[in-house]
Write a protein that holds these residues in place. Sequence first.
Motif, PDB file in Angstrom:
ATOM      1  N   VAL A   1      24.158 -18.518-117.198  1.00 58.72           N
ATOM      2  CA  VAL A   1      23.935 -17.202-116.591  1.00 58.72           C
ATOM      3  C   VAL A   1      22.974 -17.321-115.413  1.00 58.72           C
ATOM      4  O   VAL A   1      23.189 -16.723-114.347  1.00 58.72           O
ATOM      5  N   LEU A   2      21.916 -18.104-115.585  1.00 58.21           N
ATOM      6  CA  LEU A   2      20.938 -18.286-114.513  1.00 58.21           C
ATOM      7  C   LEU A   2      21.598 -18.911-113.281  1.00 58.21           C
ATOM      8  O   LEU A   2      21.350 -18.494-112.142  1.00 58.21           O
ATOM      9  N   ALA A   3      22.457 -19.888-113.503  1.00 62.01           N
ATOM     10  CA  ALA A   3      23.121 -20.557-112.384  1.00 62.01           C
ATOM     11  C   ALA A   3      24.063 -19.614-111.646  1.00 62.01           C
ATOM     12  O   ALA A   3      24.226 -19.712-110.424  1.00 62.01           O
ATOM     13  N   LEU A   4      24.677 -18.699-112.372  1.00 57.20           N
ATOM     14  CA  LEU A   4      25.653 -17.784-111.779  1.00 57.20           C
ATOM     15  C   LEU A   4      25.023 -16.500-111.262  1.00 57.20           C
ATOM     16  O   LEU A   4      25.684 -15.716-110.576  1.00 57.20           O
ATOM     17  N   SER A   5      23.754 -16.257-111.591  1.00 56.16           N
ATOM     18  CA  SER A   5      23.128 -14.971-111.271  1.00 56.16           C
ATOM     19  C   SER A   5      23.076 -14.661-109.772  1.00 56.16           C
ATOM     20  O   SER A   5      23.257 -13.494-109.398  1.00 56.16           O
TER      21      SER A   5
END
Length: 361
Positions: free
Chosen positions: A27-31
């Motif tokens: 999720v952090l990478a895609l945020s």
Amino acid sequence: MDLTSFSTYWRSVATGTRKGLAGRLLVLALSPVALLYACIQIIRSTLYQKRILTVKRLPRPVISVGNITVGGTGKTPATAFIARVLLARGMKVAVLSRGYGGAMEGQTAIVADGDAIRLDAGQCGDEPYLLAATVPGLMVVMGTDRQRAGMLAMEQLSPDIFLLDDGFQHLRLQRDLNILLVDCAHPFGNGWTLPAGLLREPISAVQRADLVIHTRCPQGFSPPPLAGKPACSARHRLGAALPLSGGPSISFNDLRGTKVLAFAGIGEPEPFFEELRTLGLDVVRTIPLPDHAAYTPDQLAGLGEAFRGSGAEYAVTTEKDGVKLRRLAPEFAQKVLLAPLEFALDDPTTLTGLLNNLLQK
């Protein structure tokens, strides 16, 4: 990890059901992309709201049924339910559908004229065909541009009212009643927009709804308030099983204890598999497939092989999947059962009142 496995993993992260470190890192990478996507959707919605982008009208009332998440919230059963309510009042109803997944996607064409179905599922996609096949008297028109599809319907079919299937984000067409479906189990997933979460647009889009229907609710569920919008709850239940090869329906009570292989190419297959278990079937294997699965020859052969190796007596899938299984080998097709998904409102008063107000105008 293959594409299907990754899709299943991503969905568990996007719904918020998977809480591990790997999921949080994904999720952090895609945020950053999700934040950019959310901003674009807010700007787009504002431009339509301010009429900077053109909003077109049709010469008949339009009821939109849609959601703000990817995957299944039961849009097709809900659309069929509302269509039956309107048809029972003697109205000529036309559904406007995108025709996603069909060979004719992008074209504007009549799927069904209220008397006959003109296109097959391979041409128009599974959802338009299923609506036409299961709701007698319903008109269905496909087209990416729903206003153009609606005008084709006016010229050739002269409907009294339009149903916009999966239309919550189709802002270029004015609607007179905007119905938003929200899945009861995880209404907004992990709260992130695509690609970090399930949301097609930020939660603030709920403000556009005239009615929120919480779907797949447990018995006695009391819908929470969302942005001050009228709300009601609905349940999905499986009707009697229909043999793919034809013949009389089979009650699920008569199938209790039977070993089955379950497969489905829908947005949210796990609730379907769990419902089969709840009905008493011995589900020995489940095969989740991507939403709107095309059922290629290789996929069909793989399903047949999986069935033969499972020790199951039947293979069970959804009615929506069934419209694309006509090329199954006859010996396997005879063992496939289709489970129709039925939509039931716990209290139809709110929806009935809104429909009455619209039709009186």
